[in-house]
Design a protein around this motif. Structure first.
Motif, PDB file in Angstrom:
ATOM      1  N   GLY A   1       0.807  -1.216   0.000  1.00  0.00           N
ATOM      2  CA  GLY A   1       0.000   0.000   0.000  1.00  0.00           C
ATOM      3  C   GLY A   1       0.839   1.265   0.000  1.00  0.00           C
ATOM      4  N   GLY A   2       1.943   1.264   0.717  1.00  0.00           N
ATOM      5  CA  GLY A   2       2.819   2.429   0.745  1.00  0.00           C
ATOM      6  C   GLY A   2       3.519   2.670  -0.577  1.00  0.00           C
ATOM      7  N   LEU A   3       4.024   1.609  -1.189  1.00  0.00           N
ATOM      8  CA  LEU A   3       4.669   1.743  -2.492  1.00  0.00           C
ATOM      9  C   LEU A   3       3.673   2.235  -3.530  1.00  0.00           C
ATOM     10  CD1 LEU A   3       7.031   1.345  -4.451  1.00  0.00           C
ATOM     11  CD2 LEU A   3       6.374  -1.074  -4.625  1.00  0.00           C
ATOM     12  N   MET A   4       2.452   1.711  -3.497  1.00  0.00           N
ATOM     13  CA  MET A   4       1.430   2.183  -4.440  1.00  0.00           C
ATOM     14  C   MET A   4       1.184   3.675  -4.267  1.00  0.00           C
ATOM     15  SD  MET A   4      -1.429  -0.826  -4.786  1.00  0.00           S
ATOM     16  CE  MET A   4      -1.495  -1.540  -3.160  1.00  0.00           C
ATOM     17  N   ALA A   5       1.073   4.115  -3.015  1.00  0.00           N
ATOM     18  CA  ALA A   5       0.847   5.538  -2.751  1.00  0.00           C
ATOM     19  C   ALA A   5       2.025   6.382  -3.225  1.00  0.00           C
ATOM     20  CB  ALA A   5       0.597   5.751  -1.256  1.00  0.00           C
ATOM     21  N   ARG A   6       3.243   5.924  -2.997  1.00  0.00           N
ATOM     22  CA  ARG A   6       4.426   6.676  -3.428  1.00  0.00           C
ATOM     23  C   ARG A   6       4.483   6.810  -4.947  1.00  0.00           C
ATOM     24  NH1 ARG A   6       9.171   7.071  -0.627  1.00  0.00           N
ATOM     25  NH2 ARG A   6       9.673   8.430  -2.390  1.00  0.00           N
ATOM     26  N   VAL A   7       4.204   5.719  -5.650  1.00  0.00           N
ATOM     27  CA  VAL A   7       4.245   5.766  -7.110  1.00  0.00           C
ATOM     28  C   VAL A   7       3.180   6.719  -7.641  1.00  0.00           C
ATOM     29  CG1 VAL A   7       3.928   4.424  -9.231  1.00  0.00           C
ATOM     30  CG2 VAL A   7       5.295   3.485  -7.364  1.00  0.00           C
ATOM     31  N   LYS A   8       1.968   6.644  -7.085  1.00  0.00           N
ATOM     32  CA  LYS A   8       0.900   7.531  -7.554  1.00  0.00           C
ATOM     33  C   LYS A   8       1.207   8.995  -7.242  1.00  0.00           C
ATOM     34  CE  LYS A   8      -2.069   7.052  -9.462  1.00  0.00           C
ATOM     35  NZ  LYS A   8      -2.170   7.120 -10.945  1.00  0.00           N
ATOM     36  N   GLU A   9       1.735   9.278  -6.065  1.00  0.00           N
ATOM     37  CA  GLU A   9       2.079  10.661  -5.709  1.00  0.00           C
ATOM     38  C   GLU A   9       3.135  11.228  -6.642  1.00  0.00           C
ATOM     39  OE1 GLU A   9       3.211  10.475  -1.642  1.00  0.00           O
ATOM     40  OE2 GLU A   9       1.155  10.203  -0.900  1.00  0.00           O
ATOM     41  N   ALA A  10       4.018  10.373  -7.155  1.00  0.00           N
ATOM     42  CA  ALA A  10       5.074  10.824  -8.063  1.00  0.00           C
ATOM     43  C   ALA A  10       4.593  10.927  -9.505  1.00  0.00           C
ATOM     44  CB  ALA A  10       6.274   9.873  -7.988  1.00  0.00           C
ATOM     45  N   GLY A  11       3.368  10.475  -9.776  1.00  0.00           N
ATOM     46  CA  GLY A  11       2.826  10.557 -11.129  1.00  0.00           C
ATOM     47  C   GLY A  11       2.953   9.293 -11.937  1.00  0.00           C
ATOM     48  N   GLY A  12       3.336   8.178 -11.293  1.00  0.00           N
ATOM     49  CA  GLY A  12       3.433   6.911 -12.001  1.00  0.00           C
ATOM     50  C   GLY A  12       2.090   6.206 -12.087  1.00  0.00           C
ATOM     51  N   GLU A  13       2.111   4.992 -12.624  1.00  0.00           N
ATOM     52  CA  GLU A  13       0.892   4.198 -12.795  1.00  0.00           C
ATOM     53  C   GLU A  13       0.921   2.995 -11.856  1.00  0.00           C
ATOM     54  OE1 GLU A  13       0.173   3.134 -16.886  1.00  0.00           O
ATOM     55  OE2 GLU A  13       1.092   4.995 -17.604  1.00  0.00           O
ATOM     56  N   VAL A  14      -0.256   2.641 -11.344  1.00  0.00           N
ATOM     57  CA  VAL A  14      -0.364   1.514 -10.418  1.00  0.00           C
ATOM     58  C   VAL A  14      -1.560   0.648 -10.810  1.00  0.00           C
ATOM     59  CG1 VAL A  14      -0.781   0.790  -8.039  1.00  0.00           C
ATOM     60  CG2 VAL A  14       0.691   2.763  -8.493  1.00  0.00           C
ATOM     61  N   TYR A  15      -1.329  -0.653 -10.887  1.00  0.00           N
ATOM     62  CA  TYR A  15      -2.367  -1.622 -11.202  1.00  0.00           C
ATOM     63  C   TYR A  15      -2.316  -2.760 -10.177  1.00  0.00           C
ATOM     64  CZ  TYR A  15      -2.203   0.925 -15.579  1.00  0.00           C
ATOM     65  OH  TYR A  15      -2.227   1.931 -16.523  1.00  0.00           O
ATOM     66  N   VAL A  16      -3.473  -3.320  -9.871  1.00  0.00           N
ATOM     67  CA  VAL A  16      -3.554  -4.382  -8.874  1.00  0.00           C
ATOM     68  C   VAL A  16      -4.344  -5.555  -9.452  1.00  0.00           C
ATOM     69  CG1 VAL A  16      -4.447  -5.058  -6.615  1.00  0.00           C
ATOM     70  CG2 VAL A  16      -3.360  -2.821  -6.905  1.00  0.00           C
ATOM     71  N   MET A  17      -3.744  -6.722  -9.403  1.00  0.00           N
ATOM     72  CA  MET A  17      -4.390  -7.971  -9.817  1.00  0.00           C
ATOM     73  C   MET A  17      -4.538  -8.849  -8.580  1.00  0.00           C
ATOM     74  SD  MET A  17      -2.980 -11.032 -12.317  1.00  0.00           S
ATOM     75  CE  MET A  17      -2.616  -9.924 -13.685  1.00  0.00           C
ATOM     76  N   VAL A  18      -5.778  -9.141  -8.208  1.00  0.00           N
ATOM     77  CA  VAL A  18      -6.056 -10.053  -7.098  1.00  0.00           C
ATOM     78  C   VAL A  18      -6.498 -11.380  -7.690  1.00  0.00           C
ATOM     79  CG1 VAL A  18      -7.567 -10.508  -5.134  1.00  0.00           C
ATOM     80  CG2 VAL A  18      -6.610  -8.219  -5.471  1.00  0.00           C
ATOM     81  N   LEU A  19      -5.853 -12.454  -7.286  1.00  0.00           N
ATOM     82  CA  LEU A  19      -6.144 -13.746  -7.896  1.00  0.00           C
ATOM     83  C   LEU A  19      -7.524 -14.273  -7.529  1.00  0.00           C
ATOM     84  CD1 LEU A  19      -4.484 -15.831  -9.696  1.00  0.00           C
ATOM     85  CD2 LEU A  19      -3.331 -13.733  -9.005  1.00  0.00           C
ATOM     86  N   THR A  20      -7.916 -14.193  -6.242  1.00  0.00           N
ATOM     87  CA  THR A  20      -9.140 -14.879  -5.864  1.00  0.00           C
ATOM     88  C   THR A  20      -9.831 -14.230  -4.671  1.00  0.00           C
ATOM     89  OG1 THR A  20     -10.002 -16.956  -4.929  1.00  0.00           O
ATOM     90  CG2 THR A  20      -7.692 -16.510  -4.587  1.00  0.00           C
ATOM     91  N   VAL A  21     -11.151 -14.180  -4.746  1.00  0.00           N
ATOM     92  CA  VAL A  21     -12.001 -13.918  -3.586  1.00  0.00           C
ATOM     93  C   VAL A  21     -13.077 -15.000  -3.565  1.00  0.00           C
ATOM     94  CG1 VAL A  21     -11.606 -11.417  -3.612  1.00  0.00           C
ATOM     95  CG2 VAL A  21     -13.578 -12.368  -4.821  1.00  0.00           C
ATOM     96  N   GLY A  22     -13.645 -15.216  -2.396  1.00  0.00           N
ATOM     97  CA  GLY A  22     -14.690 -16.229  -2.296  1.00  0.00           C
ATOM     98  C   GLY A  22     -15.394 -16.144  -0.953  1.00  0.00           C
ATOM     99  N   ASP A  23     -16.518 -16.819  -0.845  1.00  0.00           N
ATOM    100  CA  ASP A  23     -17.221 -16.897   0.433  1.00  0.00           C
ATOM    101  C   ASP A  23     -16.362 -17.696   1.415  1.00  0.00           C
ATOM    102  OD1 ASP A  23     -19.221 -15.681  -1.009  1.00  0.00           O
ATOM    103  OD2 ASP A  23     -20.485 -17.474  -1.146  1.00  0.00           O
ATOM    104  N   LEU A  24     -16.336 -17.251   2.669  1.00  0.00           N
ATOM    105  CA  LEU A  24     -15.421 -17.897   3.607  1.00  0.00           C
ATOM    106  C   LEU A  24     -15.898 -17.714   5.043  1.00  0.00           C
ATOM    107  CD1 LEU A  24     -12.651 -19.380   3.711  1.00  0.00           C
ATOM    108  CD2 LEU A  24     -11.601 -17.149   4.094  1.00  0.00           C
ATOM    109  N   ASN A  25     -15.755 -18.779   5.836  1.00  0.00           N
ATOM    110  CA  ASN A  25     -15.974 -18.690   7.280  1.00  0.00           C
ATOM    111  C   ASN A  25     -14.640 -18.445   7.963  1.00  0.00           C
ATOM    112  OD1 ASN A  25     -18.781 -19.255   7.257  1.00  0.00           O
ATOM    113  ND2 ASN A  25     -18.363 -21.434   7.043  1.00  0.00           N
ATOM    114  N   HIS A  26     -14.569 -17.383   8.775  1.00  0.00           N
ATOM    115  CA  HIS A  26     -13.339 -17.026   9.456  1.00  0.00           C
ATOM    116  C   HIS A  26     -13.372 -17.465  10.914  1.00  0.00           C
ATOM    117  CE1 HIS A  26     -11.210 -14.637   6.476  1.00  0.00           C
ATOM    118  NE2 HIS A  26     -12.349 -14.088   6.142  1.00  0.00           N
TER     119      HIS A  26
END
Length: 241
Positions: A31-56
């Motif tokens: 999260g910090g690196l993403m914020a630093r790159v965006k503040e400097a004017g770079g591009e940030v993309y996020v790929m999340v592999l999986t979400v699902g229903d889950l009992n915690h």
């Protein structure tokens, strides 16, 4: 935090792709690196592999739905201001079972088949989870390292920087995370924690490793390692200049 022109110019020219096994890992790790790159004017993309229903295992004893995880991820990405994000497998039968999928299929998702695949956005920095006791993290680490294998840049996009991300839970298990790449996040720690709070279903009470305070303490501890107030640590697998 002192702004170093040469460093800000470097970040301005970066296209960061963070690949996370589950929603929340991306913010906890980078999260910090993403914020630093965006503040400097770079591009940030996020790929999340999986979400699902889950009992915690938690005090609520409630089932968390995939739709909630997706909404939480979107809120976190809005806080960080990323350029785009996606979820590859929104499927409860796959969630926490990435080790049932052939590695070739996951590599293909990362390299060419998904919306934010390497072939499409051509990232200059790739951030991956470090291997751990979590099977999805280990599977994604191995697939990500495969996708980032050295190639002729004329044939396949080549990531000059490949990082694995820190996390509180890495203190447990057989893997030895050895940070050698640090990002000063003193000025954006609060933004990172605000983004992490968006993952409400994943938050655990202090002193749980899944709590906001665990992330704050880790950032402050990593900061002491480089004599700043807060930092993110990574294990650098490749850095080409």
């Amino acid at each position: 935090m002192e702004k170093i022109p040469a460093l800000e110019d470097f970040l301005h020219n970066q296209r960061l792709l963070v690949i996370s096994p589950h929603a929340d890992d991306e913010t906890a790790g980078a999260g910090g690196l993403m914020a630093r790159v965006k503040e400097a004017g770079g591009e940030v993309y996020v790929m999340v592999l999986t979400v699902g229903d889950l009992n915690h295992y938690d005090e609520k004893e409630e089932r968390t739905l995939a739709t909630q995880r997706e909404t939480e991820l979107g809120n976190a990405m809005n806080v960080l201001g990323v350029d785009d994000w996606e979820i590859c497998f929104n499927d409860s039968d796959i969630h926490l079972r990435l080790d049932d999928i052939p590695r070739k299929d996951i590599v293909s998702r990362i390299e060419r088949d998904s919306k934010l695949a390497i072939d499409k956005i051509k990232p200059t920095i790739l951030a991956l989870p470090a291997p751990s006791f979590n099977q999805d993290h280990e599977v994604l680490y191995k697939a990500g390292i495969t996708a980032a294998r050295p190639h002729l840049a004329s044939l396949k996009p080549f990531q000059r920087t490949v990082l694995t991300m820190d996390a509180p839970q890495l203190a447990w298990g057989e893997y030895n995370f050895r940070p050698n790449f640090y990002v000063n996040i003193t000025d954006c720690l609060d933004k990172k924690l605000d983004a992490y709070r968006c993952h409400q279903s994943q938050l655990r009470p202090d002193p749980h490793q899944g709590g906001v305070e665990a992330l704050r303490i880790l950032a402050e501890a990593r900061g002491r390692e480089i004599s700043v107030k807060a930092a993110e640590a990574y294990e650098c697998m490749r850095f080409v200049i």
